[in-house]
Structures are given as C-alpha cells and as structure tokens.
Design an enzyme around this catalytic site. Sequence first.
Site, PDB file in Angstrom:
ATOM      1  N   GLY A  41       0.817  -1.213   0.000  1.00 17.01           N
ATOM      2  CA  GLY A  41       0.000   0.000   0.000  1.00 17.01           C
ATOM      3  C   GLY A  41       0.848   1.259   0.000  1.00 17.01           C
ATOM      4  O   GLY A  41       0.592   2.213  -0.746  1.00 17.01           O
ATOM      5  N   ASP A  42       1.893   1.269   0.820  1.00 19.01           N
ATOM      6  CA  ASP A  42       2.797   2.420   0.874  1.00 19.01           C
ATOM      7  C   ASP A  42       3.554   2.581  -0.440  1.00 19.01           C
ATOM      8  O   ASP A  42       3.723   3.699  -0.938  1.00 19.01           O
ATOM      9  CB  ASP A  42       3.806   2.268   2.007  1.00 19.01           C
ATOM     10  N   LEU A  43       4.038   1.468  -0.981  1.00 24.74           N
ATOM     11  CA  LEU A  43       4.801   1.542  -2.229  1.00 24.74           C
ATOM     12  C   LEU A  43       3.943   2.061  -3.378  1.00 24.74           C
ATOM     13  O   LEU A  43       4.357   2.941  -4.134  1.00 24.74           O
ATOM     14  CB  LEU A  43       5.393   0.178  -2.573  1.00 24.74           C
TER      15      LEU A  43
END
Length: 192
Positions: free
Chosen positions: A170-172
């Site tokens: 999700g962060d990437l």
Amino acid sequence: MPTRVAALEGIRIADFTQNRAGPVCTMMLGDMGAEVIKIEVPPGGDPIRQFGARVGGEGLDYLTANRNKRSLALNLRSETGPSVARRLVSRVDVVVENFRPGVMKKFGLDYETVRAINPRIVYCSISGWGQTGPYALRPGYDQVAQGVSGFMSLTGTEESGPLRVGVPIGDLVAGIYAAFGVAIALCERSVS
C-alpha cells in the site's frame, strides 16, 4: 553522442515526508533527476531510520527510500523552524508532505499559504484516508490499508487467519502514484 539530461533535472523538491509512502514518492522523483531536500524533525529524524535491519546504524528501508536526497534537520515546532521552511518553499518547484490533514497548516505550510508564497508550486499531500471525510484524521499505515481494503483476505491460512503481505504494498503503490501525479503536474505547469 549527446549527453542525456535527466527528465527532472533543474526541479527542486522540499520533502516533508516520513516512513514509506512519501519517501518512495520523492525517491522516484530524485531518481528522475530532481534535487530533493528532505526535511527531518530532530532529534531522531524520519522514524523509519529505526526500522528493521540496519547498515551503519540506519534502517535499510530508510536508506533505500531516501537515496538521491539531501537532508535538513529542522524543528517545525520551534519558533524559527516554520519561517526557515517557508523560505525554502519559496525557492522550490514541489512540496511533498504526508502528515495527517491539518498538520502543515499548523506550521503555516499548507497549500494555500505556500501557493501565496510561491504561485507556481506543485503541492502533493499523501494521506491514508484523504484530506476530508470521517476517517481523514486517522493514521494511515500500510498494514491498516491492507486490512481495511480486504487485501489481507487473499493471504494466510485457515490456522493463521489473514496476514499482511511481506512488502508494504500500500505504501509503495501510494508513493508510485504520488510521484506520477507530481510528474504530470510538472508537465502541465510547463505548458500553462
């Protein structure tokens, strides 16, 4: 053979990000040739410096997501910190931040204030839940996004139950989309 110029050479970015999504965004922009100035709040700087395996005392995630950057320790809660930051944003092309909504406004570094200082600014805010709405002020971390989105229903076993995937997907992905959005905004700015 002519020397190639990086796509974002000459672009300067004030990076007010921490942890993963924001640093991945500005890392990608730095990889494309932008000059990235990462603002880190003392005393410890970006919290991800302390995560996971380390090299020379620095977390590998921090080292990976913060390559191609210069760092500036600046206490935004001090009397002079916000004014130093405003001088910086007057001289950059892009501001990227990933604080909860309202935090940058407390420092006098929200979009409206920065745009008044620097009318051609490209301003990118990354947050887990958006800038408005019932969840806007909740912290947005990768494992929370994986759980709430249902992504974790694809992992694990009957015995273990749902598990987060091994990488902070999700962060990437948020960082990648943010970098793409900034690059497109810079293209649009160049033709207007």
